[in-house]
Write an enzyme that holds these catalytic residues in place. Structure first.
Site, PDB file in Angstrom:
ATOM      1  CD  GLU A 237      -2.823  -1.214  -0.010  1.00 42.23           C
ATOM      2  OE1 GLU A 237      -3.007  -0.175  -0.673  1.00 42.23           O
ATOM      3  OE2 GLU A 237      -3.312  -2.310  -0.329  1.00 42.23           O
TER       4      GLU A 237
ATOM      5  CG  HIS B  93      -1.180   1.147  -4.410  1.00 40.83           C
ATOM      6  ND1 HIS B  93      -0.947   0.880  -5.742  1.00 40.83           N
ATOM      7  CD2 HIS B  93      -1.648  -0.011  -3.865  1.00 40.83           C
ATOM      8  CE1 HIS B  93      -1.252  -0.383  -5.998  1.00 40.83           C
ATOM      9  NE2 HIS B  93      -1.681  -0.949  -4.880  1.00 40.83           N
TER      10      HIS B  93
END
Length: 337
Positions: free
Chosen positions: A21, A24
């Site tokens: 994550e 991202h």
């Protein structure tokens, strides 16, 4: 399954999720997209704080995480919204998650390699397999190759190269045994299954410490080789083979516990393998995975206009349902096994 096993597994999965994550997140920030939330876990928030324009949260269920960006799932007129960025920027944001899994694998392998070194195989016989050219020639464990066909042998690779190049040819070998040199004649046989020449021995290995930079280079090679093997495995799954080898959450937690009981190195090695798997699987163009989102964006780039968001959403939702059903089936298989 003990509480300590579950805790170790949660920490290991947490590291994987954070890296994925964060990929991202950091690329979205870098290209100017407004990130509304960075969350580890799912469900209600256990801990949450706000910094800058982003909420940061740890949620109660340790089964994933997400980065919520403005305009990712809805239309927005804000110039910093995800949906208003160029196709290349959006692809970069989506691809960054799997790429971070590759980077995590590389980092862990560098740490492992620097800690324990690399396996170096000596030109010394470790085992002699029965009914093989080596046994027929009289080779014994502990024999050291000095030369083969007049060529000096300094490593196991040297011996392998000569054997591989001479299937069916009688080779004159000089070995050292108990301080004495002996001459033997060995004829490598061709193995149709492996399509290689062999004499039926294994070589003695030892761990050798390496410099940091050599550890980095060696780890790159490992990542490359592991990636090739995993791509073959994923391909077999896509054609319906190898399902018995797939593990769900239950099975993975079990092997994480086993690896942890063997020591830090084994645990790091397992996390590296899982991280590489996560990165590769996420790049598969199956609905709901990062790979399919990249495909949709590529189609948008070719067409010059996006696919209807509602239709794309329905496709991803259908993919998510299939993935959940697959995970339930795998978990049931784990428990029965």
């Amino acid at each position: 399954m003990t509480p300590s096993t579950i805790i170790i597994a949660i920490i290991a999965f947490g590291v994987l999720i954070i890296f994925h994550e964060f990929g991202h997140f950091v690329v979205a920030k870098a290209v100017g997209i407004k990130v509304e939330e960075f969350a580890i876990g799912m469900g209600p928030a256990l801990y949450k704080f706000h910094r800058g324009e982003t909420d940061y949260a740890i949620r109660i269920l340790p089964i994933g995480g997400f980065v919520r960006m403005l305009g990712e799932d809805e239309q927005s007129d804000d110039e910093r919204a995800f949906n208003n960025q160029s196709v290349l920027k959006r692809i970069a944001v989506i691809a960054a998650g799997p790429i971070m899994n590759f980077i995590l694998t590389l980092l862990l392998l560098v740490i492992i390699t620097f800690m324990v070194g690399i396996a170096v195989y000596l030109p010394v016989v470790d085992t002699v397999l029965p009914d093989t050219p080596a046994q027929q020639a009289g080779l014994q464990p502990g024999d050291r190759f000095i030369s083969i066909e007049g060529k000096t042998v300094e490593s196991a690779d040297d011996a392998r190269a000569i054997v591989l190049a001479n299937p069916g040819k009688a080779l004159d070998a000089v070995i050292e045994r108990d301080g004495k040199r002996l001459e033997l004649e060995i004829t490598p046989e061709y193995n149709a299954e492996t399509q290689t020449a062999q004499i039926g021995i294994t070589f003695r290995g030892q761990m050798q410490k390496v410099s940091f930079f050599k550890a980095v280079g060696y780890s790159f090679v490992q990542v490359y080789n592991m990636t090739k093997m995993m791509i073959v495995g994923i391909g077999q799954l896509l054609i319906g083979q190898g399902f018995d080898q797939v593990m769900g959450p239950y099975g993975i937690v079990e092997i994480v516990g086993q690896a942890a009981s063997q020591g830090v190195v084994d645990l790091l090695w397992l996390v590296a393998i899982i991280s590489l798997n996560v990165g590769l699987i996420n790049l598969v163009p199956f609905p709901a995975l990062d790979g399919s989102r990249i495909v949709f964006l590529a189609i948008e780039g070719i067409r010059g206009k996006p696919i209807d968001r509602e239709k794309e959403g329905m496709i991803h939702f259908a993919g998510l349902v299939i993935l959940m059903l697959f995970m339930i089936a795998v978990t049931f298989h784990d428990i029965m096994r």
